[in-house]
Design an enzyme around this catalytic site. Structure first.
Site, PDB file in Angstrom:
ATOM      1  N   ALA A 129      -4.025   7.697  -4.862  1.00 37.71           N
ATOM      2  CA  ALA A 129      -2.637   7.243  -5.014  1.00 37.71           C
ATOM      3  C   ALA A 129      -2.701   5.760  -5.358  1.00 37.71           C
ATOM      4  O   ALA A 129      -2.662   4.888  -4.481  1.00 37.71           O
ATOM      5  CB  ALA A 129      -1.869   7.471  -3.720  1.00 37.71           C
TER       6      ALA A 129
ATOM      7  N   GLY B 128       0.838  -1.210   0.000  1.00 30.99           N
ATOM      8  CA  GLY B 128       0.000   0.000   0.000  1.00 30.99           C
ATOM      9  C   GLY B 128       0.861   1.243   0.000  1.00 30.99           C
ATOM     10  O   GLY B 128       2.051   1.176  -0.306  1.00 30.99           O
ATOM     11  N   ASN B 129       0.258   2.360   0.328  1.00 30.04           N
ATOM     12  CA  ASN B 129       1.040   3.600   0.452  1.00 30.04           C
ATOM     13  C   ASN B 129       0.403   4.463   1.538  1.00 30.04           C
ATOM     14  O   ASN B 129      -0.644   4.110   2.095  1.00 30.04           O
ATOM     15  CB  ASN B 129       1.131   4.331  -0.892  1.00 30.04           C
ATOM     16  CG  ASN B 129      -0.234   4.677  -1.435  1.00 30.04           C
ATOM     17  OD1 ASN B 129      -0.959   5.480  -0.856  1.00 30.04           O
ATOM     18  ND2 ASN B 129      -0.615   4.058  -2.549  1.00 30.04           N
ATOM     19  N   PHE B 130       1.023   5.603   1.826  1.00 26.64           N
ATOM     20  CA  PHE B 130       0.592   6.411   2.984  1.00 26.64           C
ATOM     21  C   PHE B 130      -0.519   7.407   2.670  1.00 26.64           C
ATOM     22  O   PHE B 130      -0.803   8.283   3.475  1.00 26.64           O
ATOM     23  CB  PHE B 130       1.792   7.158   3.564  1.00 26.64           C
ATOM     24  CG  PHE B 130       2.793   6.253   4.211  1.00 26.64           C
ATOM     25  CD1 PHE B 130       2.448   5.519   5.333  1.00 26.64           C
ATOM     26  CD2 PHE B 130       4.075   6.108   3.692  1.00 26.64           C
ATOM     27  CE1 PHE B 130       3.360   4.673   5.945  1.00 26.64           C
ATOM     28  CE2 PHE B 130       4.993   5.260   4.289  1.00 26.64           C
ATOM     29  CZ  PHE B 130       4.642   4.539   5.419  1.00 26.64           C
ATOM     30  N   SER B 131      -1.156   7.304   1.520  1.00 24.85           N
ATOM     31  CA  SER B 131      -2.231   8.257   1.190  1.00 24.85           C
ATOM     32  C   SER B 131      -3.341   8.182   2.250  1.00 24.85           C
ATOM     33  O   SER B 131      -3.799   7.095   2.613  1.00 24.85           O
ATOM     34  CB  SER B 131      -2.813   7.931  -0.183  1.00 24.85           C
ATOM     35  OG  SER B 131      -3.987   8.681  -0.376  1.00 24.85           O
TER      36      SER B 131
END
Ligand code: C5P
Length: 397
Positions: free
Chosen positions: A275, A207-210
């Site tokens: 994102a 995943g990502n930090f969005s």
């Protein structure tokens, strides 16, 4: 403001005295003002003051005890262009959220056909209470506009969030409200927001930090301006409720793509702030990967570029905005993306700017449009950045 009919509902909070100033400011700008007061509010400001300043009766009771005359809450509810309830106490808030109509103000709220704006004011602990929060969310889900309370000194002597917005700011809010209220009436906006999670196995993902904050703020701003919004969102903690909002929750990029593909045709405007993970594991393990080898390899394959697909399948009447979050050479990459993905505009933000980026409450953006015009904005709250983005899109409609 000239000629606008403004109905003010006053409830029994100490900030009620400030409504005298609010009425004066509105009258000075040419508005017609009528006021309904809850019985408790007249302990804080006399109906005579309100009646004198508004040049209309101060409506407190359903009927006049001297002459038996009936005050018709339905007529009052149909009269205004906007009904603003300020200050809104926790008590009246709870009544409005639950449909009580035990006084003229609450009955008029139920009869009102116009937009309703509320300006809550209470002590900080009452304002922070989950019940208050839930009640405000409930009103928002009915389409009521909320002017959040401000931080400052409170009547209790405590300092915190709970102060009513100052009359000058209420007037500014109303002025903006009348300008923007119908800007996107009958328009459908498709927004993507948040991260995507790409499954490795049933319990792990890439995943990502969005945080989704930017996309949700943009959705909120469009809703305030009369639009219908389809918000296709990856996993986030954000919440937004509104009668004109449809939230489609997805997890992976492929799911997001599936919904964008089926709904893009309905949209007049697309704002793609999600994102989206560029790659996903080639295959998702069906059971949890066990810890055994020192090294494991996960093969990644490319995800569909959702924005590029929308750009390719865009009609000349659709307006498409993408986002470019870069760590370096933001403008250069942004320019390329705009062309490559056939966008009308791109919002560029650089992680090199302090205060910009994923989890922050602020952002610093530039907007590049297809005619190569570049607009630079200061560092602002994400809500204010959303105002800039929607203002920009409005100039292109
Ligand atoms: O190419 P890049 O991922 O940097 O582009 C960012 C923009 O493209 C954002 O607007 C993002 O929402 C969108 N995007 C997308 N699908 C992808 C990757 C990015 O819609 N697979």
């Amino acid at each position: 403001m000239k000629g606008k009919r403004i109905l003010i509902g006053i409830t029994g909070g100490i900030a009620a005295y400030k409504i005298a100033f609010l009425i004066r400011l509105l009258k000075k700008q040419g508005a017609e003002v009528k006021c309904i007061m809850t019985p408790a509010s007249s302990d804080f400001i006399p109906p005579l003051t309100i009646a004198t300043l508004s040049e209309n009766p101060a409506y407190v009771d359903f009927w006049n005890k001297q002459n038996g005359q009936w005050t018709n809450h339905v007529d009052l509810g149909l009269w205004p262009d906007v009904f603003i309830i300020a200050p809104l106490t926790a008590n009246t808030l709870a009544k409005l959220a639950n449909g009580y109509c035990d006084n003229l103000l609450t009955a008029t709220y139920l009869s009102a056909k116009c937009p309703v704006i509320v300006s809550p004011a209470m002590d900080l602990d009452m304002y922070a209470h989950e019940t208050t929060n839930n009640n405000l969310n409930k009103l928002a889900s009915y389409g009521v506009h909320i002017m959040p309370a401000e931080v400052g000194e409170l009547a209790s002597g405590l300092v915190g969030k709970g102060r009513m917005v100052e009359p000058e700011s209420i007037v500014k809010y109303l002025t903006d409200f009348f300008v923007t209220q119908k800007q996107f009436d009958a328009k459908t906006i498709l927004i993507t927001a948040g991260p995507t999670y790409e499954y490795i196995d049933p319990v792990r993902f890439i995943g990502n930090f969005s945080s989704g904050k930017m996309g949700y703020a943009i959705a909120d701003e469009f809703l305030k301006r009369g639009a219908k919004v389809i918000l296709i969102t990856g996993p986030t903690n954000q919440t937004l409720v509104h009668p004109n909002l449809e939230v489609v929750s997805v997890v992976t990029a492929e799911e997001m793509f599936e919904f964008v593909r089926s709904r893009w045709v309905e949209a007049n405007v697309g704002v793609f702030s999600a994102a989206v993970a560029d790659y996903r594991p080639e295959q998702m393990e069906t059971s949890k990967i066990k810890k055994k080898d020192d090294k494991i390899t996960i093969n990644l394959v490319k995800n569909p570029d959702i924005l590029a697909w929308a750009g390719k399948n865009k009609t000349k009447d659709q307006f498409l905005v993408g986002f470019a979050l870069e760590t370096n050479n933001a403008l250069e990459y942004g320019k390329n993306k705009l062309k490559l993905k056939n966008l009308n505009a791109i919002v560029i933000n650089s992680l090199a700017d302090p205060g910009a980026g994923f989890a922050a409450d602020t952002n610093k953006i530039s907007i590049l449009s297809e005619d190569e015009q570049l607009l630079d904005f200061d560092l602002k709250s994400k809500a204010d950045v959303a105002v800039d983005i929607v203002n920009f899109i409005n100039t292109k409609q």
